[in-house]
Write a protein that holds these residues in place. Structure first.
Motif, short mmCIF file in Angstrom:
data_model
loop_
_atom_site.label_atom_id
_atom_site.label_comp_id
_atom_site.label_asym_id
_atom_site.label_seq_id
_atom_site.Cartn_x
_atom_site.Cartn_y
_atom_site.Cartn_z
N ILE A 1 0.83 -1.20 0.00
CA ILE A 1 0.00 0.00 0.00
C ILE A 1 0.87 1.25 0.00
N GLY A 2 1.98 1.20 0.74
CA GLY A 2 2.88 2.35 0.75
C GLY A 2 3.52 2.59 -0.61
N LEU A 3 3.88 1.50 -1.32
CA LEU A 3 4.44 1.65 -2.66
C LEU A 3 3.42 2.25 -3.62
N LEU A 4 2.17 1.81 -3.56
CA LEU A 4 1.14 2.37 -4.43
C LEU A 4 0.93 3.85 -4.15
N ASN A 5 0.94 4.22 -2.88
CA ASN A 5 0.77 5.64 -2.54
C ASN A 5 1.94 6.47 -3.08
N ALA A 6 3.16 5.92 -2.97
CA ALA A 6 4.32 6.66 -3.49
C ALA A 6 4.25 6.82 -5.00
N ALA A 7 3.82 5.76 -5.72
CA ALA A 7 3.69 5.85 -7.18
C ALA A 7 2.64 6.87 -7.57
N LEU A 8 1.51 6.90 -6.87
CA LEU A 8 0.47 7.89 -7.17
C LEU A 8 0.97 9.30 -6.90
N LEU A 9 1.74 9.48 -5.85
CA LEU A 9 2.28 10.80 -5.54
C LEU A 9 3.24 11.28 -6.63
N VAL A 10 4.10 10.39 -7.11
CA VAL A 10 5.03 10.76 -8.18
C VAL A 10 4.28 11.10 -9.46
N ALA A 11 3.22 10.32 -9.79
CA ALA A 11 2.43 10.60 -11.00
C ALA A 11 1.73 11.95 -10.90
N ILE A 12 1.22 12.29 -9.73
CA ILE A 12 0.56 13.59 -9.55
C ILE A 12 1.55 14.72 -9.72
N ILE A 13 2.75 14.56 -9.19
CA ILE A 13 3.77 15.60 -9.32
C ILE A 13 4.15 15.81 -10.79
N VAL A 14 4.32 14.71 -11.54
CA VAL A 14 4.69 14.82 -12.95
C VAL A 14 3.59 15.49 -13.76
N LEU A 15 2.33 15.11 -13.52
CA LEU A 15 1.22 15.72 -14.25
C LEU A 15 1.07 17.20 -13.94
N CYS A 16 1.24 17.56 -12.69
CA CYS A 16 1.17 18.99 -12.33
C CYS A 16 2.29 19.78 -13.00
#
Length: 273
Positions: free
Chosen positions: A74-89
């Motif tokens: 779950i922590g890995l999935l949260n980290a991946a989602l956070l990185v994707a949000i940063i890249v899209l922003c």
């Protein structure tokens, strides 16, 4: 009683071990025993190395398995989602900044009309070819062509008629061999002469294949309907008077050519060269 018996049994076991050690020591002191030990020493070391390597691999696998079991999915999935949000922003901010910039427009100087209407005559001098020239070299040497505006007529109907140098007579043999009822023909129709060409008139319906062959020029009459295929063999130029309908394919031989097909023509199949 039991304690004495146990003591006797232990003494016997100890005595047997001493005898076995003594016998082994005596055997090792012999020449053949030493020779056998020298021969088996490399294999014994190899076996020891294999055992050590296997234990090391098993230890590494156990260590890796413990690490994998301790990973929080779950922590890995949260980290991946956070990185994707940063890249899209970041991409969105870059697009907004690029859209706010004013585009630069480069206006070229207008070309005078005299330069457009001017034609240049380039003399062509034939030179002897001393060595083979490849296709790429020829394409590089050729000048660039300029596309010219083309005006097309509104009417696409062709009103030309076949050229008659001499008076043509109807082919009686061809008419007898063809079943004709009014303007309908049944079976394959072969037109290979000027006399047979008179068999087709405007509005003729051919219930079969139509063969056009061995002619210099032929004009297909208007409103001809062919319920089959059209074969064009050894016809230098085939022209179309106007609308026609072919419920099949058009087969054209290599030594044949045809003019423009009207847009109002109906062809069920394809034109096969």
């Amino acid at each position: 009683m039991l304690e004495r018996l146990k003591i006797k049994l232990a003494a016997r076991r100890a005595e047997r071990k001493k005898r076995a050690r003594r016998n082994t020591r005596n055997r090792r002191r012999g020449f053949w025993a030493r020779l056998w030990g020298v021969v088996c020493w490399p294999f014994r070391k190899i076996w020891q190395f294999i055992c050590w390597l296997w234990r090391l691999i098993c230890r590494f696998v156990r260590w890796l398995w413990r690490i994998l079991c301790g990973i929080n999915v779950i922590g890995l999935l949260n980290a991946a989602l956070l990185v994707a949000i940063i890249v899209l922003c970041t991409m969105l901010v870059i697009d907004i900044i690029n859209n706010t910039r004013k585009p630069t427009v480069i206006v070229a100087d207008p070309i005078p009309a005299s330069a457009l209407n001017k034609t240049i005559d380039i003399p062509v001098v034939a030179e002897p070819i001393t060595k083979p020239v490849s296709g790429a070299t020829v394409r590089k040497q050729l000048p660039k062509t300029v596309s010219l505006p083309i005006t097309r007529e509104k009417s696409y109907k062709m009103t030309t008629e076949p050229v008659r140098v001499v008076k043509s007579t109807p082919d009686v043999v061809a008419e007898r061999q063809t079943a004709i009822v009014n303007q309908k023909m049944y079976g394959d129709v072969i037109i290979d002469s000027r006399g047979a060409a008179r068999m087709l008139v405007n509005g003729t319906e051919v219930n079969g294949n139509l063969y056009l062959q061995n002619m210099r020029k032929y004009v297909l009459p208007c409103d001809v309907k062919i319920n089959g295929n059209l074969f064009v063999r050894d016809v230098n130029m085939l022209q179309f008077c106007g609308d026609f309908q072919i419920n099949g394919n058009i087969y054209v031989s290599p030594r044949s050519s045809f003019g423009p097909i009207p847009r109002t023509a109906h062809i069920t199949g394809q034109v096969i060269l």
